[in-house]
Design an enzyme around this catalytic site. Structure first.
Site, PDB file in Angstrom:
ATOM      1  N   ASP A   1      48.581  36.936  38.236  1.00 19.18           N
ATOM      2  CA  ASP A   1      47.390  38.507  38.572  1.00 19.18           C
ATOM      3  C   ASP A   1      46.409  37.972  39.453  1.00 19.18           C
ATOM      4  OD1 ASP A   1      49.289  40.264  37.121  1.00 19.18           O
ATOM      5  OD2 ASP A   1      48.216  40.505  35.340  1.00 19.18           O
TER       6      ASP A   1
ATOM      7  N   ASP B   1      51.007  40.197  29.924  1.00 19.50           N
ATOM      8  CA  ASP B   1      50.140  39.755  30.186  1.00 19.50           C
ATOM      9  C   ASP B   1      48.737  39.091  28.968  1.00 19.50           C
ATOM     10  OD1 ASP B   1      50.079  40.240  32.676  1.00 19.50           O
ATOM     11  OD2 ASP B   1      49.754  42.614  32.067  1.00 19.50           O
TER      12      ASP B   1
END
Length: 158
Positions: free
Chosen positions: A132, A112
């Site tokens: 995401d 991330d």
């Protein structure tokens, strides 16, 4: 139909490329400010699901992701034909699901890197990635499709 698979492949490629850039050019925990303090790139790893839930349960994520991918492909081929918004939402979801699945299977964790602070409420949004974002956009598109389809069905009944 192939254009929609192309969209999924583009999302997967963009997701994996951006994660590769983070892995190659940033130290874990390093933050590069883009629009200080509201947007930055922060090298982070997630061993769980959204917001780190169920950390370390890779077997569970693998089973769920494979089931989701099968479901997406089933709906795409059996129910979405001639419905471009439905097809688009499914392929955006597919791209996001496969992008994070690749990370989990190859790395045992998801990379991330997008760090967002929402200014008005001073909320530090959980760090996320392209996959995401695609999953979120896919869900929003699906909701729009469902609302639109419901309205069309009501018009047909009237």
């Amino acid at each position: 139909m192939f254009i929609y698979y192309g969209i999924a492949l583009l999302i997967i490629a963009l997701d994996q490329w951006t994660k590769w850039l983070v892995l190659k050019n940033m130290e874990l925990g390093e933050r590069i400010s883009v629009i200080d303090p509201y947007l930055g790139w922060l090298s982070h790893r997630n061993r769980g699901a959204a917001w780190g839930m169920l950390e370390g349960q890779m077997w569970l994520f693998a089973i769920i992701t494979v089931a989701v991918i099968i479901g997406i492909l089933y709906y795409f081929h059996k129910h979405a034909n001639g419905q471009p918004l439905f097809q688009l939402s499914l392929m955006v979801l597919l791209g996001g699901a496969v992008g994070n699945f690749i990370d989990r299977m190859l790395r045992g964790e998801v990379v991330d890197f997008v760090d967002v602070l929402i200014p008005v409420i001073n909320y530090d949004f959980p760090i996320f990635n392209v996959a995401d974002a695609a999953l979120t956009i896919g869900v929003v598109l699906m909701i729009i499709y469902i609302i639109y389809d419901e309205k069309q069905q009501k018009k047909k009944v009237s």
